[in-house]
Design a protein around this motif. Sequence first.
Motif, mmCIF file in Angstrom:
data_model
loop_
_atom_site.group_PDB
_atom_site.id
_atom_site.type_symbol
_atom_site.label_atom_id
_atom_site.label_comp_id
_atom_site.label_asym_id
_atom_site.label_seq_id
_atom_site.Cartn_x
_atom_site.Cartn_y
_atom_site.Cartn_z
ATOM 1 N N THR A 239 0.812 -1.218 0.000
ATOM 2 C CA THR A 239 0.000 0.000 0.000
ATOM 3 C C THR A 239 0.847 1.270 0.000
ATOM 4 N N PHE A 240 2.174 1.142 0.196
ATOM 5 C CA PHE A 240 3.008 2.348 0.133
ATOM 6 C C PHE A 240 2.988 2.945 -1.273
ATOM 7 N N LEU A 241 2.560 2.154 -2.265
ATOM 8 C CA LEU A 241 2.436 2.679 -3.618
ATOM 9 C C LEU A 241 1.254 3.630 -3.758
ATOM 10 N N LEU A 242 0.335 3.577 -2.802
ATOM 11 C CA LEU A 242 -0.857 4.422 -2.851
ATOM 12 C C LEU A 242 -0.582 5.708 -2.089
ATOM 13 N N THR A 243 -0.077 6.697 -2.779
ATOM 14 C CA THR A 243 0.305 7.942 -2.136
ATOM 15 C C THR A 243 -0.936 8.771 -1.797
ATOM 16 N N GLU A 244 -0.747 9.733 -0.923
ATOM 17 C CA GLU A 244 -1.861 10.578 -0.503
ATOM 18 C C GLU A 244 -2.487 11.350 -1.650
ATOM 19 N N PRO A 245 -1.702 11.948 -2.566
ATOM 20 C CA PRO A 245 -2.340 12.653 -3.693
ATOM 21 C C PRO A 245 -3.200 11.738 -4.556
ATOM 22 N N VAL A 246 -2.748 10.504 -4.778
ATOM 23 C CA VAL A 246 -3.510 9.567 -5.606
ATOM 24 C C VAL A 246 -4.829 9.206 -4.921
ATOM 25 N N ILE A 247 -4.770 8.881 -3.623
ATOM 26 C CA ILE A 247 -5.979 8.514 -2.887
ATOM 27 C C ILE A 247 -6.944 9.692 -2.839
ATOM 28 N N SER A 248 -6.414 10.881 -2.568
ATOM 29 C CA SER A 248 -7.256 12.071 -2.483
ATOM 30 C C SER A 248 -7.947 12.355 -3.807
ATOM 31 N N ALA A 249 -7.206 12.269 -4.906
ATOM 32 C CA ALA A 249 -7.784 12.547 -6.226
ATOM 33 C C ALA A 249 -8.811 11.492 -6.614
ATOM 34 N N MET A 250 -8.486 10.222 -6.331
ATOM 35 C CA MET A 250 -9.409 9.143 -6.694
ATOM 36 C C MET A 250 -10.728 9.250 -5.929
ATOM 37 N N THR A 251 -10.642 9.471 -4.621
ATOM 38 C CA THR A 251 -11.868 9.565 -3.815
ATOM 39 C C THR A 251 -12.677 10.811 -4.180
ATOM 40 N N THR A 252 -11.987 11.906 -4.493
ATOM 41 C CA THR A 252 -12.703 13.120 -4.913
ATOM 42 C C THR A 252 -13.411 12.913 -6.240
ATOM 43 N N GLY A 253 -12.718 12.274 -7.180
ATOM 44 C CA GLY A 253 -13.341 11.985 -8.467
ATOM 45 C C GLY A 253 -14.520 11.036 -8.339
ATOM 46 N N ALA A 254 -14.361 9.995 -7.489
ATOM 47 C CA ALA A 254 -15.457 9.051 -7.279
ATOM 48 C C ALA A 254 -16.642 9.745 -6.610
ATOM 49 N N ALA A 255 -16.353 10.649 -5.659
ATOM 50 C CA ALA A 255 -17.435 11.404 -5.015
ATOM 51 C C ALA A 255 -18.176 12.269 -6.036
ATOM 52 N N THR A 256 -17.453 12.819 -6.996
ATOM 53 C CA THR A 256 -18.091 13.599 -8.054
ATOM 54 C C THR A 256 -19.021 12.724 -8.893
ATOM 55 N N HIS A 257 -18.586 11.488 -9.160
ATOM 56 C CA HIS A 257 -19.441 10.530 -9.874
ATOM 57 C C HIS A 257 -20.716 10.242 -9.077
ATOM 58 N N VAL A 258 -20.561 10.070 -7.765
ATOM 59 C CA VAL A 258 -21.715 9.762 -6.919
ATOM 60 C C VAL A 258 -22.731 10.907 -6.966
ATOM 61 N N VAL A 259 -22.234 12.136 -6.842
ATOM 62 C CA VAL A 259 -23.131 13.297 -6.913
ATOM 63 C C VAL A 259 -23.862 13.319 -8.259
ATOM 64 N N THR A 260 -23.128 13.026 -9.322
ATOM 65 C CA THR A 260 -23.734 13.013 -10.652
ATOM 66 C C THR A 260 -24.845 11.967 -10.738
ATOM 67 N N SER A 261 -24.623 10.805 -10.119
ATOM 68 C CA SER A 261 -25.631 9.742 -10.173
ATOM 69 C C SER A 261 -26.907 10.115 -9.423
ATOM 70 N N GLN A 262 -26.830 11.097 -8.522
ATOM 71 C CA GLN A 262 -27.992 11.498 -7.732
ATOM 72 C C GLN A 262 -28.737 12.701 -8.318
ATOM 73 N N VAL A 263 -28.225 13.250 -9.415
ATOM 74 C CA VAL A 263 -28.851 14.429 -10.014
ATOM 75 C C VAL A 263 -30.287 14.133 -10.422
ATOM 76 N N LYS A 264 -30.542 12.937 -10.938
ATOM 77 C CA LYS A 264 -31.899 12.611 -11.402
ATOM 78 C C LYS A 264 -32.895 12.614 -10.248
ATOM 79 N N TYR A 265 -32.469 12.214 -9.059
ATOM 80 C CA TYR A 265 -33.365 12.250 -7.903
ATOM 81 C C TYR A 265 -33.513 13.669 -7.367
ATOM 82 N N LEU A 266 -32.425 14.421 -7.355
ATOM 83 C CA LEU A 266 -32.483 15.795 -6.862
ATOM 84 C C LEU A 266 -33.410 16.654 -7.708
#
Length: 585
Positions: free
Chosen positions: A111-138
């Motif tokens: 897991t040392f290959l998973l640096t903080e910038p990579v984890i932060s960017a991946m989770t932020t991007g995935a969170a953006t996807h999640v918000v997008t998936s909820q637009v139809k309900y909103l």
Amino acid sequence: KLSIGLAFAVLSSVHPVFGLYGSFFPVIIYAIFGMGRHVATGTFALTSLISANAVERLVPSIRTNFTANNNSGILGLSEFEMQRIGVAAAVSFLGGIIQVALFTLQLGSATFLLTEPVISAMTTGAATHVVTSQVKYLLGMKVPYMSGPLAFFHIYAHVFENIRTVQLEALLLSLLSIVVLVLVKELNEKFHRNIKVVLPIDLLLIIATSIACYCADMEYIYGIEVVGNIPKGLPSPKAPPMSVLPEVVTEAFGVALVGYVASLALAQGSAKKFKYTVDDNQEFLAHGLSNVIPSFFFCIPSAAAMGRTALLYSTGAKTQVACFISCILILVVIYTIGPLLYWLPMCVLASIIVVGLKGMLMQFRDLKKYWNVDKIDWSIWVSTYVFTICFAANVGLLYGVVCTIVIVIFRFPRAKTMNLKNMKEVEYKYKAEDNCESLKQVKIVSVNSPLVFLNARKFHADLLKIIQKDGMNSQVGDIVNKCEQNTLLCSFSNGSCHGELVQSCHSERRVLILDCSGLNFFDYTGVSVLLQIYMDCKNRYIDVLLAHCKASLIKAMQYGGNLDSENPVFFESISSAIDAIQIHR
């Protein structure tokens, strides 16, 4: 957990009741096998979004809401809903098997290959996807499920093309819910030290909107989409459909890796905050079993969630006993309150999901610190986020890891004092000085290699071992004998150090001098480790001084941490640092 479980089940494209099961069974398993005392497991936005890909691909949508069903299946749900949860449970089962296999292979250290910038960017991007998936309900719109490359942009293109079909009542209810959630959560965070009980605004909002929807008959008068029938009680165990396992391998790997990475980041963060340790491999086992066993009880993939973990922080929880208590409350809901949630509006659940992702979305603020510390890390963050947005979370994670490794491989040969082919073991040498009566102990450690994510953790651990061994002995002679036997491996993966110890017996304060003349380059992880060493030593009443520092390192450390403003920390040479110590004494 009630509201989050219902919401993430919808995100996973299965009936909301399965979110309640996912908030119950995985929590018990992790509490037994996991090491994160403050980590709250259960349904998770990123893993739910990944499993939804398999669900929508193998069992496409045939209706637009959860209210219509012929009670022909288990739990009083339709056969269609049972097929969907079967696919999601299969993803959870196979993802857990992969995690257990990685535990068996002891790959947690990778897991040392998973640096903080990579984890932060991946989770932020995935969170953006999640918000997008909820637009139809909103917005109360009918948006077909879209997946694959650039689906993110296709969804918004469809929304703007059909903007006139927005349901005004759903939009207003969504906006009101978001405002109330954000406002109350901010007040809870601001005054959490003054109040002993945190206001459960998610639960109160669910109850209030359900009652309002029932009284105003919003489902039929305004066409507001509601959750629908919630079966009572726990299901009997049933094995996931093994026939679909070959078809969900991609999603299973995504759940296994993305869920583990996000969970481990939370576990390590809580361990660092509350001063205990977690084992990377044991976390693989804990999360693997938390996916395998609950899959027999119709559970969607699980992982640790930032919102629930933060809630444990705010309530003062110190062990997993708090999670057991929450399981009891979930059990009460499943057997008593669940059927009363029929009239819960889907737009309210979507609002809860969006507000719950606030912590992940706020990681956009990390861009500023990456820019000030290391612009290459900044570029990795941005490109990883773009890849995650354009493709998927697992693709973004893979890109970030590969990109980081390639950049480090190209940067290491540029180190002027590094010779990777001829790297040998370097032994710590210590000696006592006769004419340093003003100092009790000065330890000089020279860093002769770049400090990046590949070797930062090992360097930190080795340095702390020396400090701990040094503090265990009261006699100077014993200290010297112990230190002369310490040998550190200095390789591409763990850094190299060389030090001298100057001792005397007439002072109580100890000093650690880091000679950074060989530190040719660094990244954000390396700076974070240096700052952590500084704080750890400060807590042990050890002064840390840095000599031969480059201007970029000084700027990065001053920006990233709370250094002592009264006494100087950076010096031009080791001798000037020692002179400053003598003058101070």
